[in-house]
Scaffold this motif. Sequence first.
Motif, mmCIF file in Angstrom:
data_model
loop_
_atom_site.group_PDB
_atom_site.id
_atom_site.type_symbol
_atom_site.label_atom_id
_atom_site.label_comp_id
_atom_site.label_asym_id
_atom_site.label_seq_id
_atom_site.Cartn_x
_atom_site.Cartn_y
_atom_site.Cartn_z
ATOM 1 N N PHE A 136 10.542 70.777 74.377
ATOM 2 C CA PHE A 136 9.588 70.893 75.485
ATOM 3 C C PHE A 136 10.084 71.913 76.505
ATOM 4 O O PHE A 136 9.327 72.784 76.944
ATOM 5 N N LYS A 137 11.345 71.794 76.899
ATOM 6 C CA LYS A 137 11.896 72.688 77.919
ATOM 7 C C LYS A 137 12.003 74.126 77.415
ATOM 8 O O LYS A 137 11.723 75.076 78.155
ATOM 9 N N LYS A 138 12.386 74.285 76.141
ATOM 10 C CA LYS A 138 12.632 75.622 75.586
ATOM 11 C C LYS A 138 11.349 76.315 75.155
ATOM 12 O O LYS A 138 11.144 77.508 75.416
ATOM 13 N N TYR A 139 10.469 75.564 74.510
ATOM 14 C CA TYR A 139 9.282 76.188 73.909
ATOM 15 C C TYR A 139 7.965 75.667 74.477
ATOM 16 O O TYR A 139 6.906 76.159 74.107
ATOM 17 N N GLY A 140 8.034 74.659 75.355
ATOM 18 C CA GLY A 140 6.801 74.115 75.932
ATOM 19 C C GLY A 140 6.020 73.242 74.973
ATOM 20 O O GLY A 140 4.834 72.977 75.207
ATOM 21 N N SER A 141 6.648 72.793 73.877
ATOM 22 C CA SER A 141 5.951 71.955 72.901
ATOM 23 C C SER A 141 5.738 70.545 73.446
ATOM 24 O O SER A 141 6.539 70.043 74.228
ATOM 25 N N LYS A 142 4.668 69.919 73.013
ATOM 26 C CA LYS A 142 4.298 68.597 73.509
ATOM 27 C C LYS A 142 5.256 67.546 72.975
ATOM 28 O O LYS A 142 5.658 67.569 71.818
ATOM 29 N N ILE A 143 5.632 66.612 73.830
ATOM 30 C CA ILE A 143 6.509 65.515 73.419
ATOM 31 C C ILE A 143 5.704 64.459 72.672
ATOM 32 O O ILE A 143 4.689 63.973 73.164
ATOM 33 N N ARG A 144 6.164 64.130 71.481
ATOM 34 C CA ARG A 144 5.481 63.129 70.667
ATOM 35 C C ARG A 144 6.102 61.760 70.916
ATOM 36 O O ARG A 144 7.296 61.538 70.680
ATOM 37 N N LYS A 145 5.285 60.847 71.380
ATOM 38 C CA LYS A 145 5.757 59.487 71.647
ATOM 39 C C LYS A 145 5.916 58.727 70.337
ATOM 40 O O LYS A 145 5.071 58.808 69.449
ATOM 41 N N ILE A 146 7.013 58.005 70.228
ATOM 42 C CA ILE A 146 7.207 57.119 69.085
ATOM 43 C C ILE A 146 7.482 55.709 69.607
ATOM 44 O O ILE A 146 7.888 55.535 70.761
ATOM 45 N N ARG A 147 7.256 54.733 68.765
ATOM 46 C CA ARG A 147 7.566 53.355 69.154
ATOM 47 C C ARG A 147 9.075 53.159 69.075
ATOM 48 O O ARG A 147 9.704 53.423 68.050
ATOM 49 N N LEU A 148 9.649 52.721 70.177
ATOM 50 C CA LEU A 148 11.093 52.497 70.235
ATOM 51 C C LEU A 148 11.370 51.045 69.850
ATOM 52 O O LEU A 148 10.962 50.118 70.540
ATOM 53 N N LYS A 149 12.075 50.885 68.759
ATOM 54 C CA LYS A 149 12.235 49.573 68.135
ATOM 55 C C LYS A 149 12.966 48.575 69.016
ATOM 56 O O LYS A 149 12.664 47.380 69.017
ATOM 57 N N TYR A 150 13.949 49.045 69.788
ATOM 58 C CA TYR A 150 14.809 48.117 70.526
ATOM 59 C C TYR A 150 14.611 48.185 72.040
ATOM 60 O O TYR A 150 15.406 47.627 72.787
ATOM 61 N N TRP A 151 13.567 48.869 72.488
ATOM 62 C CA TRP A 151 13.359 49.024 73.929
ATOM 63 C C TRP A 151 13.113 47.672 74.579
ATOM 64 O O TRP A 151 12.207 46.936 74.204
ATOM 65 N N GLN A 152 13.936 47.354 75.590
ATOM 66 C CA GLN A 152 13.835 46.072 76.280
ATOM 67 C C GLN A 152 13.465 46.238 77.748
ATOM 68 O O GLN A 152 13.524 45.287 78.518
ATOM 69 N N GLY A 153 13.130 47.456 78.139
ATOM 70 C CA GLY A 153 12.828 47.711 79.548
ATOM 71 C C GLY A 153 11.619 46.925 80.021
ATOM 72 O O GLY A 153 10.662 46.710 79.289
ATOM 73 N N PHE A 154 11.683 46.479 81.249
ATOM 74 C CA PHE A 154 10.541 45.799 81.855
ATOM 75 C C PHE A 154 10.548 46.121 83.336
ATOM 76 O O PHE A 154 11.398 45.645 84.084
#
Length: 309
Positions: A136-154
């Motif tokens: 994204f920073k180097k080429y301006g490409s779009k960030i692709r969201k993926i499902r994060l298996k262990y994400w525990q943030g709330f």
Amino acid sequence: MGIEEPIDQERCKDNNRGVDFLMTRKCPLCGKAVFRKHFTYCPTCSLFVYRLQNTHLSIQAKQSVLDYVHKHGYVCYYTGMSLNLKDPKDPWYCVFDHWIPGDDRRIVLTSFLVNDMKTDLSEDEFWYTIEQLYNFKKYGSKIRKIRLKYWQGFYRDPEYGPGMMTTLKKKCCICGKLFVVGANNEKYFPICAEVLSRMRIKKFPASTIKEVLDYIGKNGYVCYYTGMSLVTRNARSPWYVVLDHWIPGNPKKVVLTSALFNCMKTDLTENEFWCFIEQLYNHRKKHTQVKKKRPVYWYRLGATCNQAL
């Protein structure tokens, strides 16, 4: 590794005091001389082993860490950089990291900074995110969201909560969306009210609050750093909208980003963040060495025993 080395009768000199000592054995972890009669490890390794033994890890996990140190030394598992064992305030201080978040069966060594950036990601998810940010920073490409298996943030603001809903609709004066007015006759769309409430509770300056609200009115709920759309309803999502200090600890400029990128940016300025992302990417792809540069606003203090667990 637990077996003591045979006695070595070679004499070694302490240059500070001009005294000769008899080197009786070597440290089973690093191979340095152990001068004290009842000590198994050298001073550096003794402190490290003490920290390790005071964690809740299994015997197998602890032994795996000791085997890693014996083979590779005190270097980061992810980047290969040497780690600081003396200063808990240093971003390169040696900490223990769950290779799989929340799983005690495999523990690796890394730096305090990399541990913060890896947050609730697996190793593959971490390197994927680094590559996405770099592109994204180097080429301006779009960030692709993926499902994060262990994400525990709330992320939740306990002091803000919606009132009882009615059928009356009103246009939010921040984002312009129509919303159903509650019993408290709210003025704002729920997420706008929550963001405003967070800023007031944290006592941000009026100029800062106005700047954030103007940004939302102009751009909507998009990440300041990446331009990606942010989740406004699911506080458990890694892409949930959060407030980030553009300069760590400075409330004069606050920007919107995702919960994940807020964790990864940690106590870095924007320039330091992108610089470190590029270094991690180049290490992963080109095997270049990660250069240590102390972040200007780094203020973390690592625990001495149960670090990063």
